[in-house]
Design a protein around this motif. Structure first.
Motif, PDB file in Angstrom:
ATOM      1  N   GLU A  25      -7.643 -15.149 108.319  1.00 47.20           N
ATOM      2  CA  GLU A  25      -8.642 -14.527 109.188  1.00 47.20           C
ATOM      3  C   GLU A  25     -10.070 -14.539 108.656  1.00 47.20           C
ATOM      4  O   GLU A  25     -11.013 -14.573 109.434  1.00 47.20           O
ATOM      5  N   TYR A  26     -10.267 -14.568 107.346  1.00 45.86           N
ATOM      6  CA  TYR A  26     -11.632 -14.596 106.808  1.00 45.86           C
ATOM      7  C   TYR A  26     -12.032 -15.984 106.311  1.00 45.86           C
ATOM      8  O   TYR A  26     -13.118 -16.159 105.777  1.00 45.86           O
ATOM      9  N   VAL A  27     -11.167 -16.963 106.532  1.00 41.61           N
ATOM     10  CA  VAL A  27     -11.404 -18.318 106.026  1.00 41.61           C
ATOM     11  C   VAL A  27     -11.718 -19.293 107.153  1.00 41.61           C
ATOM     12  O   VAL A  27     -12.541 -20.189 106.985  1.00 41.61           O
ATOM     13  N   VAL A  28     -11.081 -19.120 108.306  1.00 44.80           N
ATOM     14  CA  VAL A  28     -11.240 -20.075 109.410  1.00 44.80           C
ATOM     15  C   VAL A  28     -11.981 -19.432 110.576  1.00 44.80           C
ATOM     16  O   VAL A  28     -12.116 -18.214 110.653  1.00 44.80           O
ATOM     17  N   ASP A  29     -12.423 -20.294 111.484  1.00 49.16           N
ATOM     18  CA  ASP A  29     -13.188 -19.821 112.635  1.00 49.16           C
ATOM     19  C   ASP A  29     -12.323 -19.523 113.855  1.00 49.16           C
ATOM     20  O   ASP A  29     -12.696 -18.714 114.699  1.00 49.16           O
ATOM     21  N   GLU A  30     -11.188 -20.198 113.956  1.00 50.47           N
ATOM     22  CA  GLU A  30     -10.236 -19.922 115.031  1.00 50.47           C
ATOM     23  C   GLU A  30      -8.834 -20.199 114.506  1.00 50.47           C
ATOM     24  O   GLU A  30      -8.649 -21.025 113.609  1.00 50.47           O
ATOM     25  N   ILE A  31      -7.870 -19.480 115.060  1.00 50.76           N
ATOM     26  CA  ILE A  31      -6.467 -19.675 114.699  1.00 50.76           C
ATOM     27  C   ILE A  31      -5.706 -19.977 115.987  1.00 50.76           C
ATOM     28  O   ILE A  31      -5.636 -19.139 116.888  1.00 50.76           O
ATOM     29  N   ILE A  32      -5.181 -21.180 116.064  1.00 54.29           N
ATOM     30  CA  ILE A  32      -4.408 -21.612 117.221  1.00 54.29           C
ATOM     31  C   ILE A  32      -2.931 -21.376 116.916  1.00 54.29           C
ATOM     32  O   ILE A  32      -2.413 -21.897 115.922  1.00 54.29           O
ATOM     33  N   VAL A  33      -2.270 -20.589 117.723  1.00 59.25           N
ATOM     34  CA  VAL A  33      -0.831 -20.367 117.586  1.00 59.25           C
ATOM     35  C   VAL A  33      -0.164 -20.881 118.859  1.00 59.25           C
ATOM     36  O   VAL A  33      -0.476 -20.421 119.954  1.00 59.25           O
ATOM     37  N   VAL A  34       0.728 -21.844 118.692  1.00 56.42           N
ATOM     38  CA  VAL A  34       1.514 -22.334 119.822  1.00 56.42           C
ATOM     39  C   VAL A  34       2.888 -21.703 119.706  1.00 56.42           C
ATOM     40  O   VAL A  34       3.625 -21.958 118.748  1.00 56.42           O
ATOM     41  N   SER A  89      -3.361 -19.595  99.342  1.00 54.79           N
ATOM     42  CA  SER A  89      -3.511 -18.957  98.041  1.00 54.79           C
ATOM     43  C   SER A  89      -4.847 -18.225  98.010  1.00 54.79           C
ATOM     44  O   SER A  89      -5.657 -18.317  98.938  1.00 54.79           O
ATOM     45  N   ASP A  90      -5.113 -17.523  96.933  1.00 52.84           N
ATOM     46  CA  ASP A  90      -6.370 -16.793  96.796  1.00 52.84           C
ATOM     47  C   ASP A  90      -7.582 -17.715  96.812  1.00 52.84           C
ATOM     48  O   ASP A  90      -8.688 -17.282  97.073  1.00 52.84           O
ATOM     49  N   GLU A  91      -7.377 -18.990  96.524  1.00 46.56           N
ATOM     50  CA  GLU A  91      -8.475 -19.949  96.539  1.00 46.56           C
ATOM     51  C   GLU A  91      -8.755 -20.484  97.945  1.00 46.56           C
ATOM     52  O   GLU A  91      -9.573 -21.388  98.111  1.00 46.56           O
ATOM     53  N   GLY A  92      -8.103 -19.955  98.942  1.00 47.53           N
ATOM     54  CA  GLY A  92      -8.296 -20.414 100.313  1.00 47.53           C
ATOM     55  C   GLY A  92      -9.736 -20.336 100.779  1.00 47.53           C
ATOM     56  O   GLY A  92     -10.170 -21.136 101.608  1.00 47.53           O
ATOM     57  N   PHE A  93     -10.494 -19.397 100.216  1.00 47.82           N
ATOM     58  CA  PHE A  93     -11.892 -19.260 100.611  1.00 47.82           C
ATOM     59  C   PHE A  93     -12.696 -20.523 100.298  1.00 47.82           C
ATOM     60  O   PHE A  93     -13.751 -20.760 100.877  1.00 47.82           O
ATOM     61  N   LEU A  94     -12.208 -21.373  99.421  1.00 51.57           N
ATOM     62  CA  LEU A  94     -12.899 -22.614  99.072  1.00 51.57           C
ATOM     63  C   LEU A  94     -12.873 -23.644 100.197  1.00 51.57           C
ATOM     64  O   LEU A  94     -13.618 -24.627 100.154  1.00 51.57           O
ATOM     65  N   LEU A  95     -12.031 -23.441 101.199  1.00 49.31           N
ATOM     66  CA  LEU A  95     -11.964 -24.382 102.315  1.00 49.31           C
ATOM     67  C   LEU A  95     -13.324 -24.574 102.974  1.00 49.31           C
ATOM     68  O   LEU A  95     -13.706 -25.688 103.320  1.00 49.31           O
ATOM     69  N   LYS A  96     -14.058 -23.501 103.173  1.00 47.95           N
ATOM     70  CA  LYS A  96     -15.379 -23.596 103.801  1.00 47.95           C
ATOM     71  C   LYS A  96     -16.314 -24.443 102.947  1.00 47.95           C
ATOM     72  O   LYS A  96     -17.053 -25.280 103.455  1.00 47.95           O
ATOM     73  N   GLU A  97     -16.261 -24.229 101.651  1.00 48.90           N
ATOM     74  CA  GLU A  97     -17.109 -24.981 100.735  1.00 48.90           C
ATOM     75  C   GLU A  97     -16.789 -26.479 100.786  1.00 48.90           C
ATOM     76  O   GLU A  97     -17.679 -27.317 100.837  1.00 48.90           O
ATOM     77  N   VAL A  98     -15.507 -26.801 100.783  1.00 47.09           N
ATOM     78  CA  VAL A  98     -15.070 -28.194 100.853  1.00 47.09           C
ATOM     79  C   VAL A  98     -15.499 -28.815 102.186  1.00 47.09           C
ATOM     80  O   VAL A  98     -15.981 -29.950 102.231  1.00 47.09           O
ATOM     81  N   ALA A  99     -15.330 -28.075 103.263  1.00 48.65           N
ATOM     82  CA  ALA A  99     -15.675 -28.597 104.587  1.00 48.65           C
ATOM     83  C   ALA A  99     -17.176 -28.837 104.729  1.00 48.65           C
ATOM     84  O   ALA A  99     -17.593 -29.740 105.445  1.00 48.65           O
ATOM     85  N   GLU A 100     -17.981 -28.034 104.054  1.00 50.70           N
ATOM     86  CA  GLU A 100     -19.434 -28.186 104.143  1.00 50.70           C
ATOM     87  C   GLU A 100     -19.924 -29.435 103.410  1.00 50.70           C
ATOM     88  O   GLU A 100     -20.921 -30.040 103.802  1.00 50.70           O
ATOM     89  N   LYS A 101     -19.244 -29.831 102.334  1.00 46.28           N
ATOM     90  CA  LYS A 101     -19.673 -30.981 101.524  1.00 46.28           C
ATOM     91  C   LYS A 101     -18.485 -31.904 101.275  1.00 46.28           C
ATOM     92  O   LYS A 101     -18.028 -32.060 100.144  1.00 46.28           O
TER      93      LYS A 101
END
Length: 133
Positions: A25-34, A89-101
């Motif tokens: 919830e604090y890492v992504v912008d939307e969560i799609i659940v099918v 994992s706790d490092e999930g917050f790094l996804l935004k950083e990776v996606a930006e660069k």
């Protein structure tokens, strides 16, 4: 700013889906659940999260079809494909950083998977290719 969708499929995942959604919830912008037709509290739990968008597609015993349908609903620049019984994992917050660069179109990320085995739930850490453009 770069955005990330998380896509997951679910069918009677009330035991596992809340921690999965909390990890996103604090890492992504939307969560799609099918949802494939859950008869437990899965959908009620999804309703607790404002970023969750639930889509209904009847389960036809085909994980690939469900996953592909979920991916087609995603509207963001990047997509994280994750199961309802997995948490970042706790490092999930790094996804935004990776996606930006980005230096690649696919990345390995660490997550925890809950294994159902004769009524026991064991957490194991694995590496999984899960985010892509």
């Amino acid at each position: 700013m770069t955005s990330i969708s998380a896509c997951m499929i679910a069918l009677n995942e009330e035991e596992f889906i809340k921690p999965a959604l909390e990890s996103l919830e604090y890492v992504v912008d939307e969560i799609i659940v099918v949802d494939g037709g859950s008869t437990d509290a899965t959908l009620d739990i999804c309703d607790e999260f404002k970023k969750v968008k639930v889509f209904h597609k009847k389960w036809i015993d085909d994980f690939g079809a469900q996953r592909e349908y979920a991916l087609r609903q995603a509207k963001c620049d990047w997509i994280l494909s994750i199961d309802a019984d997995e948490i970042l994992s706790d490092e999930g917050f790094l996804l935004k950083e990776v996606a930006e660069k980005p230096v690649s179109n696919n990345y390995n990320i660490e997550y925890e998977h809950f294994i159902r085995d004769f009524g026991h739930v064991d957490a194991t850490q694995e590496i999984h290719v899960g985010i892509r453009r």
